[in-house]
Motif scaffolding. Structure first.
Motif, PDB file in Angstrom:
ATOM      1  N   GLU A  20      40.218  43.281  37.174  1.00  0.00           N
ATOM      2  CA  GLU A  20      39.270  44.351  36.481  1.00  0.00           C
ATOM      3  C   GLU A  20      39.885  45.436  37.435  1.00  0.00           C
ATOM      4  O   GLU A  20      39.167  45.872  38.697  1.00  0.00           O
ATOM      5  CB  GLU A  20      38.056  44.182  36.109  1.00  0.00           C
ATOM      6  CG  GLU A  20      38.530  42.918  35.123  1.00  0.00           C
ATOM      7  CD  GLU A  20      37.162  42.111  35.049  1.00  0.00           C
ATOM      8  OE1 GLU A  20      36.220  43.557  34.535  1.00  0.00           O
ATOM      9  OE2 GLU A  20      37.115  41.095  34.228  1.00  0.00           O
ATOM     10  N   SER A  21      39.852  47.045  35.856  1.00  0.00           N
ATOM     11  CA  SER A  21      39.630  47.926  36.990  1.00  0.00           C
ATOM     12  C   SER A  21      39.780  49.087  35.510  1.00  0.00           C
ATOM     13  O   SER A  21      40.098  48.751  34.936  1.00  0.00           O
ATOM     14  CB  SER A  21      41.276  48.957  37.257  1.00  0.00           C
ATOM     15  OG  SER A  21      42.018  48.360  36.288  1.00  0.00           O
ATOM     16  N   VAL A  73      36.202  52.020  39.064  1.00  0.00           N
ATOM     17  CA  VAL A  73      35.778  50.637  38.741  1.00  0.00           C
ATOM     18  C   VAL A  73      36.189  49.336  38.913  1.00  0.00           C
ATOM     19  O   VAL A  73      36.844  49.181  38.115  1.00  0.00           O
ATOM     20  CB  VAL A  73      34.449  50.312  37.371  1.00  0.00           C
ATOM     21  CG1 VAL A  73      33.592  48.996  37.695  1.00  0.00           C
ATOM     22  CG2 VAL A  73      33.670  51.504  36.909  1.00  0.00           C
ATOM     23  N   LEU A  74      36.118  48.617  40.419  1.00  0.00           N
ATOM     24  CA  LEU A  74      36.746  47.347  40.274  1.00  0.00           C
ATOM     25  C   LEU A  74      36.360  46.427  40.436  1.00  0.00           C
ATOM     26  O   LEU A  74      34.953  46.402  40.896  1.00  0.00           O
ATOM     27  CB  LEU A  74      37.311  48.269  41.013  1.00  0.00           C
ATOM     28  CG  LEU A  74      38.349  49.188  41.873  1.00  0.00           C
ATOM     29  CD1 LEU A  74      39.093  49.019  42.896  1.00  0.00           C
ATOM     30  CD2 LEU A  74      39.542  48.471  40.404  1.00  0.00           C
ATOM     31  N   LYS A  75      36.546  44.983  39.850  1.00  0.00           N
ATOM     32  CA  LYS A  75      36.437  43.732  39.977  1.00  0.00           C
ATOM     33  C   LYS A  75      37.366  42.915  40.942  1.00  0.00           C
ATOM     34  O   LYS A  75      38.845  42.414  40.481  1.00  0.00           O
ATOM     35  CB  LYS A  75      36.292  43.084  38.486  1.00  0.00           C
ATOM     36  CG  LYS A  75      35.769  41.260  38.789  1.00  0.00           C
ATOM     37  CD  LYS A  75      35.761  40.717  37.843  1.00  0.00           C
ATOM     38  CE  LYS A  75      34.833  38.906  37.780  1.00  0.00           C
ATOM     39  NZ  LYS A  75      34.936  38.307  37.379  1.00  0.00           N
ATOM     40  N   VAL A  76      37.351  42.609  42.206  1.00  0.00           N
ATOM     41  CA  VAL A  76      38.105  42.713  43.088  1.00  0.00           C
ATOM     42  C   VAL A  76      38.330  41.419  43.363  1.00  0.00           C
ATOM     43  O   VAL A  76      36.875  41.040  43.986  1.00  0.00           O
ATOM     44  CB  VAL A  76      38.236  43.173  44.227  1.00  0.00           C
ATOM     45  CG1 VAL A  76      38.911  42.682  45.533  1.00  0.00           C
ATOM     46  CG2 VAL A  76      38.666  44.758  43.888  1.00  0.00           C
ATOM     47  N   GLY A  89      39.955  35.240  47.740  1.00  0.00           N
ATOM     48  CA  GLY A  89      39.248  33.990  47.974  1.00  0.00           C
ATOM     49  C   GLY A  89      38.843  33.198  46.532  1.00  0.00           C
ATOM     50  O   GLY A  89      39.009  34.058  45.940  1.00  0.00           O
ATOM     51  N   GLU A  90      37.968  32.862  46.553  1.00  0.00           N
ATOM     52  CA  GLU A  90      37.346  32.046  45.690  1.00  0.00           C
ATOM     53  C   GLU A  90      35.782  33.218  45.959  1.00  0.00           C
ATOM     54  O   GLU A  90      34.554  33.246  45.227  1.00  0.00           O
ATOM     55  CB  GLU A  90      36.788  31.233  46.132  1.00  0.00           C
ATOM     56  CG  GLU A  90      37.562  29.826  46.558  1.00  0.00           C
ATOM     57  CD  GLU A  90      37.604  29.207  45.609  1.00  0.00           C
ATOM     58  OE1 GLU A  90      37.363  29.771  44.194  1.00  0.00           O
ATOM     59  OE2 GLU A  90      39.173  29.791  45.297  1.00  0.00           O
ATOM     60  N   GLU A  91      35.330  34.476  46.162  1.00  0.00           N
ATOM     61  CA  GLU A  91      34.338  35.199  46.302  1.00  0.00           C
ATOM     62  C   GLU A  91      35.083  36.487  45.417  1.00  0.00           C
ATOM     63  O   GLU A  91      36.275  36.829  45.725  1.00  0.00           O
ATOM     64  CB  GLU A  91      34.288  35.699  47.467  1.00  0.00           C
ATOM     65  CG  GLU A  91      33.455  34.496  48.591  1.00  0.00           C
ATOM     66  CD  GLU A  91      33.236  35.283  50.037  1.00  0.00           C
ATOM     67  OE1 GLU A  91      32.400  36.042  49.931  1.00  0.00           O
ATOM     68  OE2 GLU A  91      33.017  34.605  50.857  1.00  0.00           O
ATOM     69  N   PHE A  92      34.174  37.182  45.131  1.00  0.00           N
ATOM     70  CA  PHE A  92      34.535  38.118  43.816  1.00  0.00           C
ATOM     71  C   PHE A  92      33.654  39.454  44.480  1.00  0.00           C
ATOM     72  O   PHE A  92      32.456  39.340  44.757  1.00  0.00           O
ATOM     73  CB  PHE A  92      33.947  38.289  42.148  1.00  0.00           C
ATOM     74  CG  PHE A  92      34.564  36.911  42.011  1.00  0.00           C
ATOM     75  CD1 PHE A  92      36.241  37.110  41.674  1.00  0.00           C
ATOM     76  CD2 PHE A  92      34.727  35.488  42.338  1.00  0.00           C
ATOM     77  CE1 PHE A  92      36.819  35.625  41.088  1.00  0.00           C
ATOM     78  CE2 PHE A  92      35.279  34.623  41.705  1.00  0.00           C
ATOM     79  CZ  PHE A  92      36.566  34.624  41.105  1.00  0.00           C
ATOM     80  N   GLU A  93      34.125  40.673  44.296  1.00  0.00           N
ATOM     81  CA  GLU A  93      33.358  41.936  44.690  1.00  0.00           C
ATOM     82  C   GLU A  93      33.625  42.864  43.557  1.00  0.00           C
ATOM     83  O   GLU A  93      34.511  43.153  42.898  1.00  0.00           O
ATOM     84  CB  GLU A  93      33.939  42.147  45.637  1.00  0.00           C
ATOM     85  CG  GLU A  93      32.728  43.368  46.586  1.00  0.00           C
ATOM     86  CD  GLU A  93      31.585  42.882  47.058  1.00  0.00           C
ATOM     87  OE1 GLU A  93      30.274  43.974  47.157  1.00  0.00           O
ATOM     88  OE2 GLU A  93      31.229  41.766  47.747  1.00  0.00           O
ATOM     89  N   MET A  94      32.382  43.322  43.058  1.00  0.00           N
ATOM     90  CA  MET A  94      32.941  44.524  41.745  1.00  0.00           C
ATOM     91  C   MET A  94      31.690  45.490  42.223  1.00  0.00           C
ATOM     92  O   MET A  94      30.955  45.743  43.285  1.00  0.00           O
ATOM     93  CB  MET A  94      31.832  44.279  40.662  1.00  0.00           C
ATOM     94  CG  MET A  94      31.646  44.984  39.981  1.00  0.00           C
ATOM     95  SD  MET A  94      33.176  44.745  38.443  1.00  0.00           S
ATOM     96  CE  MET A  94      32.691  43.695  37.383  1.00  0.00           C
ATOM     97  N   THR A  95      32.589  46.653  41.751  1.00  0.00           N
ATOM     98  CA  THR A  95      31.942  47.539  42.802  1.00  0.00           C
ATOM     99  C   THR A  95      32.378  49.014  41.863  1.00  0.00           C
ATOM    100  O   THR A  95      33.194  49.159  41.174  1.00  0.00           O
ATOM    101  CB  THR A  95      33.225  48.262  43.974  1.00  0.00           C
ATOM    102  OG1 THR A  95      33.984  48.716  43.934  1.00  0.00           O
ATOM    103  CG2 THR A  95      33.426  47.338  45.317  1.00  0.00           C
TER     104      THR A  95
END
Length: 534
Positions: free
Chosen positions: A398-399, A416-419, A422-428
């Protein structure tokens, strides 16, 4: 006869309308010119602006294999202060092995522009050249307005170039500065000058009469051994002599040789690369390298070229890295892709079905507006993905970009990004100086915990080109990004009707390319170490 190739794209070329190059642009083009086989690269006029001074400072770090860098300037302003002339001192400070200076060889300019006598002009040229030679530089003398000057007063023009040679100039370059001379005039005058001077003679032609290429070729036929010009003929007014046309005409038609240009297959990509760095569309009708140069549309022509291409093509397009196109059923650019893959060190399969899918995919992207000259990193990722060698290291799920401003509102550009990695997610979330900078910072922020090595890279150039001007604000745009890790530089591209989306595409490719190459090198080093230890 070996012809010297002197490129002035970075100096005379930048005087053209709508032409603007950053220092980084100039460095990239200089490296490509050297790779292509140019003998001399005229980098700019160091005393005229801070940008050229910065370029020469950074150019010292370039690992040029063939080309010698040249700084450009004029003779001293006054006979009273040769040793303290700021222009000459600036040329010496550039520390280039070659310095090219111009002087007045048309009497009208000497009298009306400088307001000095014939003796003073000759002495000014002689002492300026001598000063630079004594500073340890090889000096080329550009005889400004030489052809007009010779036709007006041959004795004056000849005396001025003799003064340059007496001062120590190793080349005398005859300039058709106003671009109005005809080929037969060029030939006659070059022959005359060759009888007068003991040093090699060069030609510097402008295109105001649409004859710069022809004039340069005629000068070589008359004995000139150095050709000056620019890539794609860019330059002031109607442009300079176009080296992209001169080089194949001399090599393929006249059998002339250059010191380092042995294979012309890189000519088309060289032309496109320069256009891309200039942020200008390629000239589709350009001889030799244009998209339409070997295009045939229906009827008798198509029937004939399918049987024997030489019936309607003056050379084999593959010789200059171009290809034949039949507009009613466009041929796939297989040879181009194979050539580019070989250049990148990527072996392509002989499997016809797999290769055909690869070609069709690239063609589809180009039809959508992608162009990979100047964005070879994106092209390499496409090839490796199609070959199953590359999988993206992350995915942007998502961006969102927020642009806020107003009379009583603090301006904010926020991404705002959702990256996913692999199996992990990061929202920045990151603020930036503009939406693209905010995107770049947010993406790095999300990935740095997984790939800390990306701290070493930075975005160094960003260009946007509108592809469908008539569509107005709904037009597609192509974004070209240059990124560097301090040692190498790579280009990536994105295309969309949304400039933010196009920018994000290019940014993702940039990071993926770095990670792929970084981890490939690490794996190669580990394998080598294991072999040595085993």
């Amino acid at each position: 006869m070996v012809i010297e190739l002197y490129d002035t794209t970075l100096r005379d070329g930048t005087q053209g309308e709508h032409i603007n190059l950053s220092v980084q642009d100039k460095l990239l083009i200089a490296e490509r010119l050297d790779e292509f086989g140019v003998d001399f690269i005229e980098g700019g006029w160091p005393s005229s602006n801070p940008k050229d001074e910065e370029f020469f400072l950074k150019a010292k770090k370039l690992n040029l294999r063939h080309a010698r860098m040249a700084a450009f300037g004029s003779t001293a302003r006054s006979l009273d202060n040769i040793e303290g002339d700021l222009n000459l001192l600036g040329l010496v400070r550039s520390e280039t092995p070659v310095i090219t200076i111009f002087g007045k060889t048309w009497k009208a300019h000497s009298v009306k522009s400088l307001g000095i006598s014939d003796d003073e002009n000759a002495e000014l040229i002689h002492r300026s050249v001598r000063f630079l030679v004594e500073a340890g530089r090889e000096v080329f003398f550009d005889a400004e307005h030489f052809f007009d000057g010779w036709k007006d007063n041959a004795a004056f023009a000849e005396r001025m170039i003799a003064s340059a040679v007496d001062g120590g100039a190793s080349r005398v370059v005859l300039c058709d500065t106003n671009g109005g001379s005809l080929p037969h005039e060029i030939a006659e005058i070059v022959k005359r000058v060759r009888q007068l001077v003991a040093v090699p003679v060069g030609i510097h032609a402008h295109n105001d009469g649409d004859l710069a290429v022809a004039n340069s070729v005629e000068a070589v036929r008359a004995g000139a051994t150095q050709v000056q010009g620019t890539m794609n003929g860019i330059g002031e007014r109607c442009g300079n002599a176009n080296l992209v046309s001169i080089i194949p005409n001399l090599m393929l038609k006249l059998g002339e040789e250059f010191s380092h240009v042995k294979d012309l297959k890189a000519l088309t990509s060289m032309s496109k690369f320069v256009f891309e760095i200039l942020n200008l569309p390629s000239d589709t009708k350009a001889p030799f390298v244009g998209k339409s140069a070997f295009a045939h549309k229906g009827g008798i022509h198509v029937s004939a070229v399918m049987k024997e291409s030489s019936l309607y093509e003056h050379i084999d397009p593959a010789l200059v890295g171009n290809r034949q196109r039949v507009l009613v059923s466009e041929l796939a650019g297989q040879s181009n892709i194979r050539y580019k893959a070989k250049e990148l060190g990527i072996p392509l399969p002989e499997d016809n079905a797999l290769f055909r899918n690869l070609v069709n995919h690239v063609k589809k992207l180009e039809h959508q507006g992608y162009q990979f000259d100047g964005a070879e990193a994106s092209f390499e990722l496409i090839l490796r993905r199609e070959l199953g060698e590359f999988t993206p290291y992350f995915e942007v799920l998502e961006s969102k970009v927020v642009i806020q401003n107003g009379q009583d509102v603090k301006p904010v550009d926020q991404a705002v990004l959702k990256v996913a990695v692999g199996e992990e997610f990061e929202m920045t979330v990151s603020d930036g100086d503009g939406p693209v900078n905010a995107l770049d910072k947010a993406l790095r922020k999300a990935l740095v915990a997984f790939y800390p090595e990306i701290r070493t890279i930075k975005l160094i150039d960003y260009k946007v080109r509108v592809l469908e001007e008539k569509q107005g604000t709904s037009a597609k745009v192509r974004v070209l990004i240059e990124t560097s890790d301090g040692q190498t530089t790579w280009g990536t591209v994105g295309v969309s009707t949304n400039i933010i989306e196009a920018s994000l595409q290019a940014l993702k490719d940039s990071l993926n390319y770095y990670l792929f190459n970084n981890q490939s090198k690490a794996a190669e080093q580990a394998s080598t170490s294991e072999t040595l230890n085993g």
